[in-house]
Design a protein around this motif. Structure first.
Motif, PDB file in Angstrom:
ATOM      1  N   LEU A 216      44.805  20.876  37.040  1.00 18.76           N
ATOM      2  CA  LEU A 216      45.112  21.895  36.049  1.00 18.76           C
ATOM      3  C   LEU A 216      45.664  23.125  36.749  1.00 18.76           C
ATOM      4  CD1 LEU A 216      44.922  23.080  33.138  1.00 18.76           C
ATOM      5  CD2 LEU A 216      42.590  23.813  33.729  1.00 18.76           C
ATOM      6  N   VAL A 217      46.840  23.585  36.296  1.00 18.45           N
ATOM      7  CA  VAL A 217      47.456  24.802  36.841  1.00 18.45           C
ATOM      8  C   VAL A 217      47.557  25.792  35.682  1.00 18.45           C
ATOM      9  CG1 VAL A 217      49.435  25.790  38.059  1.00 18.45           C
ATOM     10  CG2 VAL A 217      48.781  23.394  38.468  1.00 18.45           C
ATOM     11  N   GLU A 218      46.601  26.671  35.581  1.00 19.08           N
ATOM     12  CA  GLU A 218      46.506  27.557  34.422  1.00 19.08           C
ATOM     13  C   GLU A 218      47.635  28.575  34.356  1.00 19.08           C
ATOM     14  OE1 GLU A 218      42.548  29.044  35.066  1.00 19.08           O
ATOM     15  OE2 GLU A 218      41.699  27.615  33.641  1.00 19.08           O
ATOM     16  N   SER A 219      48.224  28.921  35.514  1.00 16.81           N
ATOM     17  CA  SER A 219      49.268  29.945  35.530  1.00 16.81           C
ATOM     18  C   SER A 219      50.642  29.406  35.158  1.00 16.81           C
ATOM     19  CB  SER A 219      49.352  30.564  36.936  1.00 16.81           C
ATOM     20  OG  SER A 219      49.691  29.575  37.904  1.00 16.81           O
ATOM     21  N   ALA A 224      50.647  29.504  29.903  1.00 16.24           N
ATOM     22  CA  ALA A 224      50.190  28.550  28.884  1.00 16.24           C
ATOM     23  C   ALA A 224      49.432  27.395  29.505  1.00 16.24           C
ATOM     24  CB  ALA A 224      51.376  28.028  28.074  1.00 16.24           C
ATOM     25  N   GLY A 225      49.688  27.144  30.785  1.00 16.02           N
ATOM     26  CA  GLY A 225      48.956  26.111  31.510  1.00 16.02           C
ATOM     27  C   GLY A 225      49.647  24.761  31.536  1.00 16.02           C
ATOM     28  N   VAL A 259      51.018  22.290  28.315  1.00 14.47           N
ATOM     29  CA  VAL A 259      51.952  21.246  28.752  1.00 14.47           C
ATOM     30  C   VAL A 259      51.231  20.220  29.619  1.00 14.47           C
ATOM     31  CG1 VAL A 259      54.074  20.753  30.055  1.00 14.47           C
ATOM     32  CG2 VAL A 259      53.919  22.828  28.649  1.00 14.47           C
ATOM     33  N   ALA A 260      51.570  18.948  29.420  1.00 15.46           N
ATOM     34  CA  ALA A 260      51.036  17.869  30.236  1.00 15.46           C
ATOM     35  C   ALA A 260      52.178  17.121  30.896  1.00 15.46           C
ATOM     36  CB  ALA A 260      50.210  16.908  29.381  1.00 15.46           C
ATOM     37  N   SER A 277      54.207  18.695  25.216  1.00 15.80           N
ATOM     38  CA  SER A 277      53.611  19.998  24.918  1.00 15.80           C
ATOM     39  C   SER A 277      52.776  19.875  23.652  1.00 15.80           C
ATOM     40  CB  SER A 277      54.691  21.072  24.752  1.00 15.80           C
ATOM     41  OG  SER A 277      55.419  20.894  23.560  1.00 15.80           O
ATOM     42  N   ARG A 278      51.777  20.721  23.557  1.00 13.14           N
ATOM     43  CA  ARG A 278      50.859  20.639  22.425  1.00 13.14           C
ATOM     44  C   ARG A 278      51.388  21.369  21.202  1.00 13.14           C
ATOM     45  NH1 ARG A 278      45.573  19.190  23.589  1.00 13.14           N
ATOM     46  NH2 ARG A 278      44.724  20.654  22.077  1.00 13.14           N
TER      47      ARG A 278
END
Length: 319
Positions: A216-219, A224-225, A259-260, A277-278
């Motif tokens: 996980l890269v929150e920045s 938005a992550g 985003v995944a 993206s969600r």
């Protein structure tokens, strides 16, 4: 290139004696369902029809038994009729070796819903407001005046239910279409289960290993992550392509990231990257920077290098 309506495409197909329908590489239910639905409708009008997709790999088990499968021919055996239709292919490159068959046809029709599709046919029916290409094929079937039978409707449902994520991000029109398809006799429960909720036991073990290494890269993505996972070749080679495609749907459930991404090593050093993206982030802008494309909330691209290199390149682009 000429933009067309469903009625315009139907007029061209009505005048054709024989039609070649081409699905994209590693077919999903939308491209295959679109191809087989349109193929069955044209057969009902007395046309000669062949449906094909690139490569030599067999269809995934989840798409086994889809109506109209008798129209499928091996890529190497395609005749190539004067009218060719590409369904759900955002670019001609997605047709791979069958791109030459498409290019050779005097009448080349593109039917697609990808926002990144700039058109590559002599006639293009491209509507990014449609949730799936199968919905556009339904419009063509209606314009052809062909009865919407249960087999045709089943193929359209396959594209609709999968490209809307079992209607999780469907527009209102898709629910109206679904109601019509179910009323015709489509077994929605059966096909939803087969297409979306069926995996071999071995897939669970692979998925567990992939998810265990997710990061996980929150920045990323302006805060938005981004959550991502990698599938090295040793794992990917143990799965059918549809099984590997479904991994992104697990990764995207992380609520900490908008985003995944899933990096799949198709060959040593060669990667296929899936982006989702969600809600708000347009992932086509990211994919486009790497020569890819797709939808606002679902896109992809190809890359080369080590796992660290391709991940670093995405993280740099997603800041």
């Amino acid at each position: 290139m000429t933009s067309a309506t469903a009625a315009g495409v139907a007029a061209l197909l009505r005048d054709a004696a024989a039609v070649t329908i081409l699905c994209h590489v590693r077919p999903d239910p939308d491209t295959l369902g679109s191809g087989l639905a349109l193929g069955q409708a044209l057969v009902a009008l007395g046309k000669t029809v062949e449906v094909a997709y690139p490569g030599v790999l067999p269809l995934p088990a989840t798409m086994a038994g889809m109506p109209g499968g008798e129209l499928l021919v091996d890529a190497a055996s395609v005749t190539g009729h004067p009218v060719a239709v590409a369904v759900d292919a955002a670019t001609q490159g997605r047709l791979e070796e069958l791109g030459a068959v498409f290019e050779a046809a005097p009448t080349r029709i593109v039917v697609d819903h990808h926002v990144s599709n700039g058109g590559f046919g002599s006639v293009d029916l491209i509507d990014p407001t449609s949730d799936c290409t199968a919905s556009l094929v339904l419009q063509i079937v209606d314009e052809l005046g062909v009865e919407l039978t249960e087999p045709i409707a089943t193929c359209i449902y396959a594209g609709l239910v999968t490209d809307t994520g079992s209607f999780r991000w469907a527009r209102p029109a898709s629910f109206r279409i679904a109601a019509r398809l179910l009323e015709v006799g489509v077994d929605g429960a059966r096909w939803s289960r087969q297409l979306l909720d069926t995996h071999p036991f071995a897939w669970l073990q692979v998925a567990g290993e992939v998810l265990g290494d997710a990061q996980l890269v929150e920045s990323a993505c302006g805060g938005a992550g981004l959550v991502y996972a990698t599938v090295p070749h040793r794992l990917l080679s143990s799965m059918a392509w549809d099984e590997s495609e479904s991994l992104i749907d697990l990764v995207r459930t992380a609520g900490d990231a908008e985003v995944a991404a899933v990096f799949k090593e198709s060959e040593p050093g060669r990667w296929n990257v899936s982006l989702r993206s969600r809600t708000d982030v347009d992932v086509t802008t990211i994919a486009g920077g790497f020569g890819g494309g797709g939808h606002v909330r679902a896109a992809g691209y190809s890359a080369s290098g080590t796992a660290d290199e391709v991940v670093a390149a995405l993280l740099a682009a997603a800041q």
